[in-house]
Design a protein around this motif. Sequence first.
Motif, PDB file in Angstrom:
ATOM      1  N   PRO A 259       0.840  -1.202   0.000  1.00 23.45           N
ATOM      2  CA  PRO A 259       0.000   0.000   0.000  1.00 23.45           C
ATOM      3  C   PRO A 259       0.875   1.252   0.000  1.00 23.45           C
ATOM      4  O   PRO A 259       2.000   1.251   0.494  1.00 23.45           O
ATOM      5  CB  PRO A 259      -0.760  -0.118   1.322  1.00 23.45           C
TER       6      PRO A 259
ATOM      7  N   TYR B 284       0.661   5.193   1.306  1.00 20.29           N
ATOM      8  CA  TYR B 284      -0.088   6.087   2.176  1.00 20.29           C
ATOM      9  C   TYR B 284       0.350   7.531   1.919  1.00 20.29           C
ATOM     10  O   TYR B 284       1.523   7.800   1.656  1.00 20.29           O
ATOM     11  CB  TYR B 284       0.154   5.746   3.648  1.00 20.29           C
TER      12      TYR B 284
ATOM     13  N   GLN C  65       0.386  11.317   3.674  1.00 16.45           N
ATOM     14  CA  GLN C  65       0.275  11.941   4.991  1.00 16.45           C
ATOM     15  C   GLN C  65       0.501  13.441   4.894  1.00 16.45           C
ATOM     16  O   GLN C  65       1.539  13.886   4.388  1.00 16.45           O
ATOM     17  CB  GLN C  65       1.279  11.319   5.976  1.00 16.45           C
TER      18      GLN C  65
ATOM     19  N   GLY D 226       0.574  16.864  10.611  1.00 15.61           N
ATOM     20  CA  GLY D 226      -0.374  16.848  11.717  1.00 15.61           C
ATOM     21  C   GLY D 226      -1.494  15.840  11.573  1.00 15.61           C
ATOM     22  O   GLY D 226      -2.385  15.789  12.435  1.00 15.61           O
ATOM     23  N   GLU D 227      -1.477  15.045  10.512  1.00 15.91           N
ATOM     24  CA  GLU D 227      -2.524  14.062  10.313  1.00 15.91           C
ATOM     25  C   GLU D 227      -1.936  12.654  10.281  1.00 15.91           C
ATOM     26  O   GLU D 227      -0.722  12.469  10.162  1.00 15.91           O
ATOM     27  CB  GLU D 227      -3.280  14.335   9.007  1.00 15.91           C
ATOM     28  N   GLY D 228      -2.812  11.663  10.357  1.00 15.46           N
ATOM     29  CA  GLY D 228      -2.361  10.290  10.224  1.00 15.46           C
ATOM     30  C   GLY D 228      -2.231   9.931   8.757  1.00 15.46           C
ATOM     31  O   GLY D 228      -2.779  10.594   7.879  1.00 15.46           O
ATOM     32  N   PRO D 229      -1.505   8.876   8.446  1.00 11.38           N
ATOM     33  CA  PRO D 229      -1.384   8.432   7.061  1.00 11.38           C
ATOM     34  C   PRO D 229      -2.711   7.892   6.535  1.00 11.38           C
ATOM     35  O   PRO D 229      -3.413   7.173   7.259  1.00 11.38           O
ATOM     36  CB  PRO D 229      -0.313   7.343   7.117  1.00 11.38           C
TER      37      PRO D 229
ATOM     38  N   LEU E 241      -4.605   5.775   3.398  1.00  7.11           N
ATOM     39  CA  LEU E 241      -4.374   4.859   2.270  1.00  7.11           C
ATOM     40  C   LEU E 241      -4.737   5.538   0.965  1.00  7.11           C
ATOM     41  O   LEU E 241      -5.838   6.072   0.806  1.00  7.11           O
ATOM     42  CB  LEU E 241      -5.208   3.588   2.451  1.00  7.11           C
TER      43      LEU E 241
ATOM     44  N   PHE F 277       4.277   7.485   1.754  1.00  8.18           N
ATOM     45  CA  PHE F 277       4.955   6.324   2.320  1.00  8.18           C
ATOM     46  C   PHE F 277       4.615   5.080   1.521  1.00  8.18           C
ATOM     47  O   PHE F 277       3.439   4.783   1.288  1.00  8.18           O
ATOM     48  CB  PHE F 277       4.543   6.107   3.779  1.00  8.18           C
TER      49      PHE F 277
ATOM     50  N   PHE G  31       0.671   6.006  16.516  1.00  7.85           N
ATOM     51  CA  PHE G  31      -0.510   5.874  15.656  1.00  7.85           C
ATOM     52  C   PHE G  31      -1.212   4.559  15.946  1.00  7.85           C
ATOM     53  O   PHE G  31      -0.588   3.492  15.961  1.00  7.85           O
ATOM     54  CB  PHE G  31      -0.113   5.915  14.177  1.00  7.85           C
TER      55      PHE G  31
ATOM     56  N   GLY H 178      -5.373   6.371  12.666  1.00  5.87           N
ATOM     57  CA  GLY H 178      -5.825   7.561  13.356  1.00  5.87           C
ATOM     58  C   GLY H 178      -4.846   8.704  13.126  1.00  5.87           C
ATOM     59  O   GLY H 178      -3.865   8.556  12.391  1.00  5.87           O
ATOM     60  N   GLU H 179      -5.121   9.821  13.772  1.00  9.31           N
ATOM     61  CA  GLU H 179      -4.286  11.008  13.557  1.00  9.31           C
ATOM     62  C   GLU H 179      -3.093  11.068  14.505  1.00  9.31           C
ATOM     63  O   GLU H 179      -2.283  11.982  14.409  1.00  9.31           O
ATOM     64  CB  GLU H 179      -5.141  12.270  13.685  1.00  9.31           C
TER      65      GLU H 179
END
Lengths: 114, 112
Positions: free
Chosen positions: A34, A36, A38, A41-44, A46, A89, B91, B104-105
């Motif tokens: 996969p 990702y 990002q 300040g945020e999560g990765p 998909l 990523f 995470f 999540g963030e």
Amino acid sequence: QQQVRQSPQSLTVWEGETAILNCSYEDSTFNYFPWYQQFPGEGPALLISIRSVSDKKEDGRFTIFFNKREKKLSLHITDSQPGDSATYFCAASTGGSALGRLHFGAGTQLIVIP
Amino acid sequence: GPKVLQIPSHQIIDMGQMVTLNCDPVSNHLYFYWYKQILGQQMEFLVNFYNGKVMEKSKLFKDQFSVERPDGSYFTLKIQPTALEDSAVYFCASSFDNQAPLFGEGTRLSVL
């Protein structure tokens, strides 16, 4: 030992150009890859993924090219937009019940200039 | 769309104290994960959890770490005691069967 490597570390393209992000891996048992995206300040999140039985996966402006023999893959982003500016990523896993056990690369920071 | 929620977003703690990071995974997901990202470095797998048990843990998952998900509640990562090198963004992720995990963030943990 890094299982997944990405290059370049940073990439700058003009709006409308195609950005090419590279990834290679060591473990030949990896069969799920996969990508990702990002934002700071945020999560990765998909973006797109491919399994080793395929050599290409396309989703809109995003395409993965996969070369199993060379253990390499690349993410092509066509018609790059400023909103694509993010860190990308590449990840890999052996799939099955271990699909979520991901080995991540260090990321490529993409900057798209308007 | 479905989201993985992490609480708090930032935690500051003194070295040696205990900390619990909370994750509210997607409701019908079965697999739960914790990953660690030190600033400027890649994301590293810590642990995955399924059917009430740890399935796999990496060498980064020290003896001071533990995870649990009591029925219907948060999936938690507890660190006791904390060390300076535990400072990172943690995470949480969850997935349904045979799907890429949803992240999540993150919770930024600062150990002083």
